[in-house]
Scaffold this active site. Structure first.
Site, short mmCIF file in Angstrom:
data_model
loop_
_atom_site.label_atom_id
_atom_site.label_comp_id
_atom_site.label_asym_id
_atom_site.label_seq_id
_atom_site.Cartn_x
_atom_site.Cartn_y
_atom_site.Cartn_z
N ASP A 239 -3.61 -29.74 34.24
CA ASP A 239 -3.18 -28.38 34.59
C ASP A 239 -2.36 -28.41 35.88
O ASP A 239 -2.78 -28.99 36.88
CB ASP A 239 -4.41 -27.49 34.78
N TYR B 123 2.50 -24.94 42.98
CA TYR B 123 1.81 -26.03 43.67
C TYR B 123 2.85 -26.94 44.34
O TYR B 123 3.33 -27.92 43.77
CB TYR B 123 0.96 -26.85 42.70
N SER C 167 -11.57 -24.41 40.24
CA SER C 167 -12.36 -24.60 41.46
C SER C 167 -13.83 -24.85 41.12
O SER C 167 -14.74 -24.25 41.70
CB SER C 167 -12.22 -23.37 42.39
#
Length: 324
Positions: free
Chosen positions: A52, A57, A213
């Site tokens: 992913d 990012y 997360s």
């Protein structure tokens, strides 16, 4: 490694996925490109096929690293990236500034058409397996966004549609216009808000649940050295969850679950990921070194009993209830 079918797409993906936010460097105190590429290879070698990433990012940097790393191995990868956080236009809503560029939430159809071409180029591929709307855009009707996504699917540029950082009302609106194969939300032992309403809606509509997360930015990976200092732009240096007081609570929590960890012969991080997998289909875990990638992958083979799951949750309630 356990695996799951991605929504109604027929795509089979590993239960542990590799997240690449930290590889982009931004908000993580820098990056090491060589280590990132080796980490992607280590994850693939350990049975992880779901990778992913996202344009945001590192303003495309993580996507470019993934594109380099999967050359020659594209057929082994279920590749996910995202749209909706943009810096090529000022339409939508200003969200944050990254490396001197204003980034907006925007999911207009012309923007999505632009974004997907940029991502395909950086990823060095001609299709994306799963395309997420990264953050939701209140300025664009969901009908327009889905029209764009369904068009990309018809063209063969994407194989499946996902949404991220959304609630049940937003998911229900997307579902009015077509199938949603996956939803990606924050989920860990410390972040369980999606259990009550969002997960049941997903189960009722064949939407895979991906939790990001899974280790709460590393907080649940194991006891943290009280002397460790997070520097640079690392978001954890100002995160109250990483306070000295909370680190002390973590010591007590990990002591409480130690018998379960020892029985399974796993790391604390693997135990926490395995716990998450009791409620989500894919647990996304970041890695910046091959050792981290290999350790995370090992969680995909751990099966916790209902009693163990309950004991871990009870230990969290006792020792981690003050961490918000």
């Amino acid at each position: 490694m356990k695996s799951n079918v991605l929504g109604s797409s027929g795509i089979l993906c590993s239960s542990v996925g590799l997240g690449t936010w930290a590889m982009g460097g931004w908000m993580w105190g820098g990056n090491d490109d060589g280590a990132a590429i080796r980490s992607i290879h280590a994850a693939l070698d350990a049975g992880v096929n779901f990778i992913d990433t996202a344009p945001a990012y590192g303003l495309g940097h993580a996507e470019a690293l993934v594109g380099t790393a999967i050359q020659g191995r594209r057929d082994q990868v279920v590749l996910a990236t995202k749209c909706g956080l943009v810096w090529h236009t000022q339409r939508g809503t200003l969200f944050f500034n990254e490396e001197g560029k204003d980034v907006y939430r925007y999911l207009g159809k012309e923007s999505i058409a632009h974004e997907v071409e940029q991502s395909l180029a950086r990823l060095k591929t001609d299709y994306i397996d799963l395309y997420f709307t990264h953050w939701q855009d209140a300025t664009t009707p969901i009908a327009e966004t889905m029209e764009a996504l369904l068009s990309l699917k018809k063209q063969g540029k994407i194989r499946a549609i996902g949404i991220s950082n959304a609630d049940e009302a937003i998911l229900a609106e997307y579902l009015r216009y077509g199938p949603v194969d996956a939803i990606q939300e924050r989920y860990s032992l410390l972040d369980r808000g999606i259990e009550k309403d969002l997960i049941p809606l997903c189960r009722a509509n064949q939407v895979s649940v991906h939790g990001y997360s899974s280790l709460a930015l590393g907080l649940l990976a194991g006891p943290i050295d009280p002397a460790r200092v997070f520097g640079g732009d690392d978001q954890r240096k100002d995160n109250p969850r990483f306070s000295a007081e909370n680190r002390a609570h973590l010591v007590n929590f990990f002591a409480a679950v130690e018998p379960i960890r020892a029985y399974h012969g796993c790391s604390y991080g693997q135990l926490m990921i395995a716990w998450s997998l009791s409620n989500v289909d894919v647990a996304l875990c970041g890695a910046r070194t091959p050792a981290q990638a290999q350790d995370n992958a090992g969680a995909g083979a751990i099966a916790l009993t209902p009693a163990e799951l309950q004991a871990i949750a009870a230990a969290a309630q006792t020792h981690l209830h003050t961490i918000v």
